[in-house]
Design a protein around this motif. Structure first.
Motif, PDB file in Angstrom:
ATOM      1  N   PHE A   1      -3.549   3.702  -2.256  1.00  0.00           N
ATOM      2  CA  PHE A   1      -3.437   2.762  -3.371  1.00  0.00           C
ATOM      3  C   PHE A   1      -3.033   1.400  -2.799  1.00  0.00           C
ATOM      4  O   PHE A   1      -2.207   1.327  -1.895  1.00  0.00           O
ATOM      5  CB  PHE A   1      -2.371   3.220  -4.365  1.00  0.00           C
ATOM      6  CG  PHE A   1      -2.741   4.442  -5.153  1.00  0.00           C
ATOM      7  CD1 PHE A   1      -3.292   4.320  -6.420  1.00  0.00           C
ATOM      8  CD2 PHE A   1      -2.540   5.714  -4.631  1.00  0.00           C
ATOM      9  CE1 PHE A   1      -3.623   5.456  -7.163  1.00  0.00           C
ATOM     10  CE2 PHE A   1      -2.868   6.846  -5.356  1.00  0.00           C
ATOM     11  CZ  PHE A   1      -3.417   6.717  -6.629  1.00  0.00           C
TER      12      PHE A   1
ATOM     13  N   LYS B   1      -7.706   7.660  -0.291  1.00  0.00           N
ATOM     14  CA  LYS B   1      -6.322   8.155  -0.274  1.00  0.00           C
ATOM     15  C   LYS B   1      -5.282   7.077  -0.582  1.00  0.00           C
ATOM     16  O   LYS B   1      -4.197   7.381  -1.043  1.00  0.00           O
ATOM     17  CB  LYS B   1      -5.996   8.745   1.109  1.00  0.00           C
ATOM     18  CG  LYS B   1      -6.829   9.956   1.487  1.00  0.00           C
ATOM     19  CD  LYS B   1      -6.472  10.423   2.898  1.00  0.00           C
ATOM     20  CE  LYS B   1      -7.338  11.609   3.319  1.00  0.00           C
ATOM     21  NZ  LYS B   1      -7.027  12.021   4.716  1.00  0.00           N
TER      22      LYS B   1
ATOM     23  N   SER C   1       0.843  -1.196   0.000  1.00  0.00           N
ATOM     24  CA  SER C   1       0.000   0.000   0.000  1.00  0.00           C
ATOM     25  C   SER C   1       0.875   1.242   0.000  1.00  0.00           C
ATOM     26  O   SER C   1       1.995   1.217   0.510  1.00  0.00           O
ATOM     27  CB  SER C   1      -0.924   0.008   1.216  1.00  0.00           C
ATOM     28  OG  SER C   1      -0.176   0.157   2.405  1.00  0.00           O
TER      29      SER C   1
ATOM     30  N   SER D   1     -10.592   2.910  -2.583  1.00  0.00           N
ATOM     31  CA  SER D   1     -10.339   2.640  -1.169  1.00  0.00           C
ATOM     32  C   SER D   1     -11.367   3.343  -0.308  1.00  0.00           C
ATOM     33  O   SER D   1     -12.027   4.299  -0.743  1.00  0.00           O
ATOM     34  CB  SER D   1      -8.932   3.087  -0.774  1.00  0.00           C
ATOM     35  OG  SER D   1      -8.795   4.480  -0.886  1.00  0.00           O
TER      36      SER D   1
ATOM     37  N   VAL E   1       0.580   5.924  -0.341  1.00  0.00           N
ATOM     38  CA  VAL E   1      -0.210   7.149  -0.448  1.00  0.00           C
ATOM     39  C   VAL E   1       0.575   8.135  -1.296  1.00  0.00           C
ATOM     40  O   VAL E   1       1.788   8.284  -1.123  1.00  0.00           O
ATOM     41  CB  VAL E   1      -0.478   7.756   0.947  1.00  0.00           C
ATOM     42  CG1 VAL E   1      -1.256   9.062   0.820  1.00  0.00           C
ATOM     43  CG2 VAL E   1      -1.226   6.773   1.835  1.00  0.00           C
TER      44      VAL E   1
ATOM     45  N   LYS F   1      -6.850   4.672  -5.644  1.00  0.00           N
ATOM     46  CA  LYS F   1      -7.244   5.266  -4.361  1.00  0.00           C
ATOM     47  C   LYS F   1      -8.745   5.573  -4.313  1.00  0.00           C
ATOM     48  O   LYS F   1      -9.342   5.597  -3.230  1.00  0.00           O
ATOM     49  CB  LYS F   1      -6.431   6.519  -4.084  1.00  0.00           C
ATOM     50  CG  LYS F   1      -6.652   7.673  -5.055  1.00  0.00           C
ATOM     51  CD  LYS F   1      -5.769   8.850  -4.704  1.00  0.00           C
ATOM     52  CE  LYS F   1      -5.982  10.012  -5.680  1.00  0.00           C
ATOM     53  NZ  LYS F   1      -5.108  11.160  -5.353  1.00  0.00           N
TER      54      LYS F   1
END
Length: 870
Positions: A85, A83, A41, A79, A43, A76
């Protein structure tokens, strides 16, 4: 306008729900076929490092695909918070079989046909403690062999998608992730997911749990092992049930499995120690009224007439011995004949525990296919950090390949810095312990004055003496200091271990283990060592007291001995540590997870995917298991090193461990991301630490019985100095107290007031009275007692050590049936492999393969004959 925004948000969510064909519990790619083996993951934070991180990610993910892994990215927008990925990773069959061979992973070749063990006659009695067979043994037992790409038809491959278990798959993917390059920076080749996590390129990397813990997965292709573990293992109401070790090993890997096996075995063995300790405590409780020493102290005609010398200079007053009546009675609970028996018993118990654990460990090695697993395999695998930081190379004498190395001079400098840092922190502990001792000495007079002059404390003055008040507050203060020093040192220890740049993961863990254990050993036990072996031993006598820093007078023990104070210290530190540990382990992760998930609970379930749910959990970390072992080993020290002072310590440890198993399993199953599976065939360096503590415990308990307990002086009086045949112990208290003439007090020591004009006072020692020609020198009885103490230590140590070594010699480390099974399985596995090679050779000969010569055929048959002979 606001209603329009809500409508748009509703449509966006509706589209996202419609777009997803999978349930939120799905552990597969969007096609529903390829399993998610790992998740990364990140951001997109638009700061100055943004472009560099983007380049790193592109390069890293490109290299992962070149290595054969398949990736699928969740934008994103998909989600829960809009925010993050998520990059989902799948390892296809070709990648799995390639790295299974590299990592020497053992896989099934034939179902095990060795007859099971004969049923235990106690199985009927133990039936309520058993778990269902499908939980204890979720799959058949197989003969296994290391995987080879060239012999795929030899293995029992029914379905390629399920042949390798999820734990094996995530171990393989993690191996690739830790060695995958992502570019060159500052002239050095950079690689490994750990560095990318450290520099913020990725925020997390983890394998997925297979379902939610409170219910089974809706997808029939998921095993829902997490749910099974929660229902059968992680709930406290199952505390009396055995642990499903095979399922734990299958889901979390051997390293975590062996920890829970050890913790469970340790808890089982504690049951015996707890029962014996409780019996010894009850013996002390039932014989309290028969204790002649406390009777004499409490008797107004004896203890009430004995005037004791002040316990501090100037501010303290003369006091009557019967004011310590209650504390002397409670001291008998732990200072009696049973104490000696229990100290010897625990010396033998610890040997039985370690020897039987070796046997249990050997059985697990066989059952979990770890017999041929050697640590050398790990030693040949360098840490990515070592490879990245070491620029110089030399030829490895084993592999004959060029590999990075750290020059000797650099190693020496790093070790010197590391050693100096550890020494500084150990010195800091000793300094803090001295500060607590100074606190004891400084506040004793204040407590004595307060309790003497405060009428409200008079009703409890018999129980809460100045000595006990000082001891309790000092123990609590010491515990607070221990926790503070621990908090800082944990970070320092990791920093200096990283600075040393250990070569392998095993070397890294061993070095960190020794640093942390050395520190915690001194931190937790130093105060207990002080009370046990130093307090009251170097006091001097009235008129010639010993002073610390020429200012504070050393502490004296209670007339009934220092053992009750050691018990108090041990109880506060041990119980406080266990309570604080459980708060840290269970409550803190739960609060963090609740806070992280509070927003997600308001969203439709379809929007909160499996990888997002796991992302919001806590990270177990590479050192998660290390802290669990450290906590238990420190507890092991409390119940072995000082158990002669507190027979109830094993019972406290047993109750804590019953809770600890369920707390650890609950947090691992519900509050933490799934750890990466790792292999281990033993508890590692902890075994040697336990052995060292077992030997040290014999010495410490012998010294506690001899010098801290009042047993030896009582026995010497009973056999050599008693004058009353009907009641041999009567008169012991008067005999153990020496006489001091108050007029001999120097101005520094003499109390400010003597309202009753006492002429003499008594103190705990064996010295001649003031009217003797050898005034205030030690009597012959003192030397008799000292000789008896030294003789007792020598005899007890030799007896216990002889029994320990005899027991260790009598109990083989590997059970006979396990030895036979190992040989049988090795023979059958070799036979299967050789038969396979022979069949393949015959096929090649029939097909006219000229390379399959007659000599090769004869050699293969020869290997089979040799295998049968061996």
């Amino acid at each position: 306008q606001q209603s329009g925004r809500k409508y748009n948000l509703f449509l966006k969510r509706r589209l996202r729900i419609d777009k997803r064909h999978q349930s939120k519990d799905s552990i597969f790619f969007r096609d529903g076929v390829r399993r998610i083996d790992f998740v990364l993951s990140y951001v997109e934070d638009l700061n100055k490092e943004w472009e560099k991180k983007l380049e790193r990610r592109k390069e890293f993910e490109s290299n992962l695909q070149k290595a054969g892994l398949e990736l699928e990215t969740e934008d994103k927008k998909e989600s829960e918070d809009g925010k993050i990925f998520f990059v989902k990773i799948h390892a296809p069959w070709e990648v799995l079989i390639t790295y299974a061979e590299v990592l020497n992973i053992k896989v099934p070749i034939r179902e095990n046909d060795i007859p099971p063990m004969v049923e235990n006659p106690l199985d009927c009695v133990l039936f309520p403690l058993r778990l269902p067979e499908k939980v204890m043994h979720p799959e058949p037992d197989y003969f296994t062999a290391p995987f080879s790409k060239d012999k795929q038809e030899l293995y029992l491959i029914n379905d390629e998608s399920t042949f390798f278990s999820p734990s094996m798959r995530n171990r393989i993917v993690n191996y690739i992730l830790t060695r995958c390059p992502y570019g060159t920076e500052e002239g050095k080749k950079k690689f490994g997911i750990k560095r990318l996590l450290n520099n913020g390129t990725y925020t997390a990397a983890y394998p997925l749990h297979d379902c939610q813990y409170w219910k089974k997965a809706s997808d029939p292709n998921c095993d829902s092992e997490r749910h099974t573990l929660y229902m059968e293992w992680a709930r406290f109401l199952r505390f009396y049930k055995e642990q499903p070790l095979v399922l734990i090993r299958k889901y979390y890997g051997e390293k975590i499995g062996i920890y829970f096996a050890w913790l469970g075995f340790y808890t089982e063995m504690l049951f015996l120690a707890a029962v014996v300790g409780l019996i010894c405590f009850l013996y002390g409780l039932f014989t309290m009224d028969e204790n002649m020493s406390s009777k004499e102290i409490c008797d107004p005609a004896i203890g009430g007439e004995i005037i004791m010398c002040p316990l501090c200079d100037r501010d303290c007053e003369y006091w009557r011995l019967n004011t310590t009546c209650e504390s002397s009675q409670y001291s008998h609970l732990f200072d009696n004949v049973a104490t000696l028996f229990f100290a010897i018993f625990m010396g033998i118990w610890v040997t039985l525990f370690l020897e039987f654990w070796k046997r249990r460990q050997a059985r697990l090695k066989y059952e979990w296919d770890l017999v041929d697993f050697e640590e050398e395999q790990q030693q040949l695998q360098l840490r990515p950090e070592y490879e990245a930081k070491c620029t110089q190379k030399k030829r490895n004498p084993v592999t004959q390949e060029m590999e990075p190395y750290l020059p000797l001079t650099s190693q020496a400098v790093r070790f010197c810095i590391s050693g100096a840092t550890v020494l500084f922190w150990v010195s800091l502990i000793i300094a803090s312990m001295i500060a607590v001792i100074v606190y004891r000495l400084a506040v004793y007079a204040a407590f004595a004055s307060l309790m003497e002059n405060t009428q409200t404390l008079q009703p409890i003055s018999g129980l809460l003496t100045p000595q006990l008040a000082t001891s309790v507050t000092a123990s609590c203060l010491n515990f607070v200091i221990i926790m503070i020093l621990n908090f800082f040192y944990e970070r320092i220890a990791i920093w200096i271990t990283d600075m040393e740049i250990p070569r392998t993961h095993m070397e890294y863990e061993n070095r960190l283990t020794m640093k942390m254990f050395l520190f915690q050993f001194v931190n937790y036990y130093s105060s207990c060592f002080y009370v046990a072996f130093f307090k009251g031993k170097f006091v001097g006598y009235p008129g010639a007291y010993t002073y610390m820093f020429n200012r504070w007078r050393n502490e004296e023990c209670d007339p009934a001995g220092c053992l009750i104070e050691l018990t108090t210290q041990l109880t506060i530190v041990m119980a406080g540590k266990q309570i604080w540990g459980n708060i840290q382990e269970a409550i803190v992760p739960w609060i963090c997870n609740w806070w992280g998930r509070r927003k997600a609970r308001n969203n439709p379930e379809n929007l909160y995917s499996r990888w997002e749910q796991d992302h919001d959990l806590q990270t177990f970390g590479a050192l998660g298991l290390f802290y669990e072992y450290l906590e238990m080993v420190i507890q092991f020290g409390f119940i072995t090193l000082f158990v002669a002072s507190f027979p109830l310590a094993p019972l406290l440890a047993l109750m804590n461990n019953i809770l600890e198993i369920r707390v650890d399993s609950w947090k691992l199953t519900t509050q933490y991301r799934r750890p990466v599976a790792a292999k281990a065939h033993s508890i590692g360096v902890w075994q040697e630490i336990l052995n060292g503590m077992a030997i040290l415990s014999v010495v410490t308990n012998a010294f506690i019985v001899a010098f801290t307990s009042d047993m030896i002086p009582r026995l010497v009086y009973y056999y050599a100095y008693s004058e009353n045949e009907d009641s041999p112990m009567s008169g012991y208290i008067n005999n153990s107290l020496s006489v001091f003439q108050i007029s001999d007090f120097p101005a520094r020591n003499e109390p400010k007031e003597n309202p009753e004009n006492f002429v003499i006072c008594r103190y705990r020692d064996y010295r001649y009275p003031p009217d003797h020609e050898r005034k205030y020198l030690h009597t012959m009885q003192f030397w008799h007692i000292l000789a008896a103490k030294l003789a007792f230590i020598i005899i007890m140590e030799h007896v216990v050590f002889i029994v320990k070594f005899f027991v260790a010699w009598m109990i083989p480390d590997v059970p006979a049936d396990v030895k036979a099974k190992i040989k049988r399985e090795k023979y059958l596995t070799q036979k299967i492999l050789h038969e396979y090679e022979l069949e393949k050779l015959k096929e090649r000969l029939c097909q006219g393969d000229k390379r399959a010569t007659e000599k090769e055929f004869i050699a293969t048959e020869g290997r089979m004959e040799l295998s049968r002979a061996m």
